[in-house]
Design a protein around this motif. Structure first.
Motif, mmCIF file in Angstrom:
data_model
loop_
_atom_site.group_PDB
_atom_site.id
_atom_site.type_symbol
_atom_site.label_atom_id
_atom_site.label_comp_id
_atom_site.label_asym_id
_atom_site.label_seq_id
_atom_site.Cartn_x
_atom_site.Cartn_y
_atom_site.Cartn_z
ATOM 1 N N PRO A 7 0.732 -1.100 -0.054
ATOM 2 C CA PRO A 7 -0.025 -0.039 0.054
ATOM 3 C C PRO A 7 0.839 1.128 -0.004
ATOM 4 O O PRO A 7 1.904 1.347 0.542
ATOM 5 N N ASP A 8 0.453 2.154 -0.848
ATOM 6 C CA ASP A 8 1.084 3.635 -0.853
ATOM 7 C C ASP A 8 1.059 4.164 0.584
ATOM 8 O O ASP A 8 2.227 4.747 0.936
ATOM 9 N N THR A 9 0.111 4.095 1.406
ATOM 10 C CA THR A 9 0.003 4.614 2.699
ATOM 11 C C THR A 9 0.117 3.652 3.740
ATOM 12 O O THR A 9 -1.060 2.850 3.934
ATOM 13 N N PRO A 10 0.992 3.032 4.291
ATOM 14 C CA PRO A 10 1.217 1.918 5.234
ATOM 15 C C PRO A 10 0.084 2.375 6.403
ATOM 16 O O PRO A 10 -0.338 3.416 7.010
ATOM 17 N N MET A 11 -0.607 1.427 6.719
ATOM 18 C CA MET A 11 -1.636 1.323 7.941
ATOM 19 C C MET A 11 -0.830 1.456 9.287
ATOM 20 O O MET A 11 0.361 1.096 9.449
ATOM 21 N N LYS A 12 -1.145 2.223 10.346
ATOM 22 C CA LYS A 12 -0.724 2.242 11.724
ATOM 23 C C LYS A 12 -0.522 0.938 12.179
ATOM 24 O O LYS A 12 -1.408 0.378 12.426
ATOM 25 N N PRO A 13 0.742 0.423 12.422
ATOM 26 C CA PRO A 13 0.837 -0.834 13.178
ATOM 27 C C PRO A 13 0.360 -0.745 14.459
ATOM 28 O O PRO A 13 0.345 0.214 15.322
ATOM 29 N N ARG A 14 0.218 -2.164 14.851
ATOM 30 C CA ARG A 14 -0.189 -2.151 16.454
ATOM 31 C C ARG A 14 0.905 -3.345 16.804
ATOM 32 O O ARG A 14 1.015 -4.530 16.508
ATOM 33 N N LEU A 15 1.819 -2.761 17.814
ATOM 34 C CA LEU A 15 2.835 -3.680 18.458
ATOM 35 C C LEU A 15 2.142 -4.788 19.222
ATOM 36 O O LEU A 15 1.082 -4.651 19.993
ATOM 37 N N ALA A 16 2.570 -6.211 19.102
ATOM 38 C CA ALA A 16 1.729 -7.221 19.723
ATOM 39 C C ALA A 16 2.818 -7.222 21.275
ATOM 40 O O ALA A 16 3.516 -6.871 21.414
ATOM 41 N N ARG A 44 -0.852 -9.159 13.116
ATOM 42 C CA ARG A 44 -1.306 -9.264 11.791
ATOM 43 C C ARG A 44 -3.043 -8.820 11.904
ATOM 44 O O ARG A 44 -3.670 -9.614 12.589
ATOM 45 N N ARG A 45 -3.434 -7.842 11.175
ATOM 46 C CA ARG A 45 -4.809 -7.628 11.103
ATOM 47 C C ARG A 45 -5.291 -7.152 9.961
ATOM 48 O O ARG A 45 -4.331 -6.427 8.981
ATOM 49 N N TRP A 46 -6.379 -7.166 9.718
ATOM 50 C CA TRP A 46 -7.144 -6.480 8.481
ATOM 51 C C TRP A 46 -7.177 -4.998 8.582
ATOM 52 O O TRP A 46 -7.479 -4.538 9.732
ATOM 53 N N ARG A 47 -7.058 -4.139 7.269
ATOM 54 C CA ARG A 47 -7.308 -2.659 7.560
ATOM 55 C C ARG A 47 -8.769 -2.450 7.426
ATOM 56 O O ARG A 47 -9.526 -2.828 6.324
ATOM 57 N N GLY A 135 -3.958 -21.769 6.664
ATOM 58 C CA GLY A 135 -4.379 -20.495 6.527
ATOM 59 C C GLY A 135 -3.024 -19.555 6.157
ATOM 60 O O GLY A 135 -2.909 -18.545 7.002
ATOM 61 N N PRO A 136 -2.382 -19.680 5.070
ATOM 62 C CA PRO A 136 -1.438 -18.873 4.826
ATOM 63 C C PRO A 136 -1.736 -17.321 4.748
ATOM 64 O O PRO A 136 -2.856 -17.300 3.952
ATOM 65 N N THR A 137 -0.965 -16.374 4.971
ATOM 66 C CA THR A 137 -1.289 -14.877 4.783
ATOM 67 C C THR A 137 -0.313 -14.055 4.328
ATOM 68 O O THR A 137 1.003 -14.830 4.502
ATOM 69 N N GLN A 138 -0.497 -13.257 3.708
ATOM 70 C CA GLN A 138 0.716 -12.437 2.992
ATOM 71 C C GLN A 138 0.429 -10.872 3.689
ATOM 72 O O GLN A 138 -0.839 -10.337 3.702
ATOM 73 N N VAL A 139 1.297 -10.512 4.457
ATOM 74 C CA VAL A 139 1.133 -9.150 5.031
ATOM 75 C C VAL A 139 2.376 -8.085 4.876
ATOM 76 O O VAL A 139 3.359 -8.478 4.280
ATOM 77 N N ASP A 140 1.755 -6.898 4.926
ATOM 78 C CA ASP A 140 2.650 -5.762 4.816
ATOM 79 C C ASP A 140 3.768 -5.733 5.940
ATOM 80 O O ASP A 140 3.395 -5.647 7.191
ATOM 81 N N PRO A 141 5.139 -5.988 5.639
ATOM 82 C CA PRO A 141 6.065 -6.334 6.820
ATOM 83 C C PRO A 141 6.379 -4.780 7.648
ATOM 84 O O PRO A 141 6.896 -5.092 8.752
ATOM 85 N N ARG A 142 5.898 -3.742 7.010
ATOM 86 C CA ARG A 142 5.898 -2.516 7.665
ATOM 87 C C ARG A 142 4.853 -2.150 8.750
ATOM 88 O O ARG A 142 5.271 -1.625 9.596
ATOM 89 N N THR A 143 3.904 -2.963 8.765
ATOM 90 C CA THR A 143 2.668 -2.854 9.726
ATOM 91 C C THR A 143 2.142 -4.040 10.127
ATOM 92 O O THR A 143 1.283 -4.001 10.994
ATOM 93 N N GLY A 144 2.101 -5.193 9.576
ATOM 94 C CA GLY A 144 1.184 -6.212 9.883
ATOM 95 C C GLY A 144 -0.094 -6.301 9.117
ATOM 96 O O GLY A 144 -0.862 -7.108 9.461
ATOM 97 N N GLU A 145 -0.288 -5.363 8.388
ATOM 98 C CA GLU A 145 -1.643 -5.249 7.515
ATOM 99 C C GLU A 145 -1.702 -6.624 6.840
ATOM 100 O O GLU A 145 -0.574 -7.203 6.135
ATOM 101 N N ILE A 146 -2.713 -7.352 6.950
ATOM 102 C CA ILE A 146 -3.124 -8.639 6.018
ATOM 103 C C ILE A 146 -3.586 -8.145 4.687
ATOM 104 O O ILE A 146 -4.204 -7.411 4.572
ATOM 105 N N LEU A 147 -2.615 -8.430 3.731
ATOM 106 C CA LEU A 147 -2.806 -8.112 2.251
ATOM 107 C C LEU A 147 -3.796 -9.170 1.646
ATOM 108 O O LEU A 147 -4.459 -8.751 0.775
#
Length: 185
Positions: A7-16, A44-47, A135-147
């Motif tokens: 994503p052009d604009t990264p989602m705000k990450p949430r620290l685990a 890891r979470r959806w936007r 259930g594999p997922t692909q995520v934005d490594p910068r934020t944990g957003e599930i893509l």
């Protein structure tokens, strides 16, 4: 390999943290040498963003859409759909209406459900499965957003349940229900 633009604009990450178990994405931040370790774990979470931020219950700007692959037998599609849509009850508790949707890939679709642009549910055909689902997922490594998220279901669980049910039926000819199901009597 399947490449997708982040994503052009990264989602705000949430620290685990240790309060609750999460699926996490680990990132190593080397730009700051103050912490003992450069390791950061993001949830890891959806936007999900509300269409109407002032509403107690709002549809999301962009829902989570799972495509049922066309290879899923027709007789299982309604059950799988109902199971996926059950997640909407959890999302309603945090203010989202119809956050999760299910669509069925048409037989003449010009896209593959393995494409990173489509979250999908697929039936796997294996002779000796090591699992009943994955259930594999692909995520934005910068934020944990599930893509992208894909769910693979192996029919071995269905075969096992069918065989167990058949065994119970054959046993019931020689035993009464209280013997077969003592916890219910």
């Amino acid at each position: 390999y399947n490449f997708a633009k982040l994503p052009d604009t990264p989602m705000k990450p949430r620290l685990a943290d240790a309060r609750i178990g999460y699926f996490t994405t680990t990132r190593y931040e080397y730009s700051n040498d103050n912490p003992l370790t450069p390791r950061q774990n993001y949830v890891r979470r959806w936007r999900l963003e509300k269409k109407d931020p002032s509403a107690a219950l709002s549809e999301p700007k962009q829902p989570i859409v799972f495509w049922l692959d066309r290879n899923i037998p027709v007789e299982y599609r309604a059950t799988i759909t109902a199971g996926v849509l059950e997640w909407n009850r959890a999302f309603e508790k945090i203010g989202f209406k119809d956050a999760v949707q299910v669509r069925i890939q048409p037989d003449d679709a010009d896209f593959d459900t393995l494409d990173a642009r489509h979250a999908s549910i697929r039936f796997l055909a294996t002779a000796r499965p090591a699992f009943g689902g994955i259930g594999p997922t692909q995520v934005d490594p910068r934020t944990g957003e599930i893509l992208d998220a894909d769910i693979g279901i192996d029919p071995v669980r269905i075969r096992n349940r069918r065989a167990a049910h058949a065994d119970l039926l054959s046993e019931s000819k020689t035993a009464d229900a209280a013997t077969l199901f003592p916890q219910t009597y």
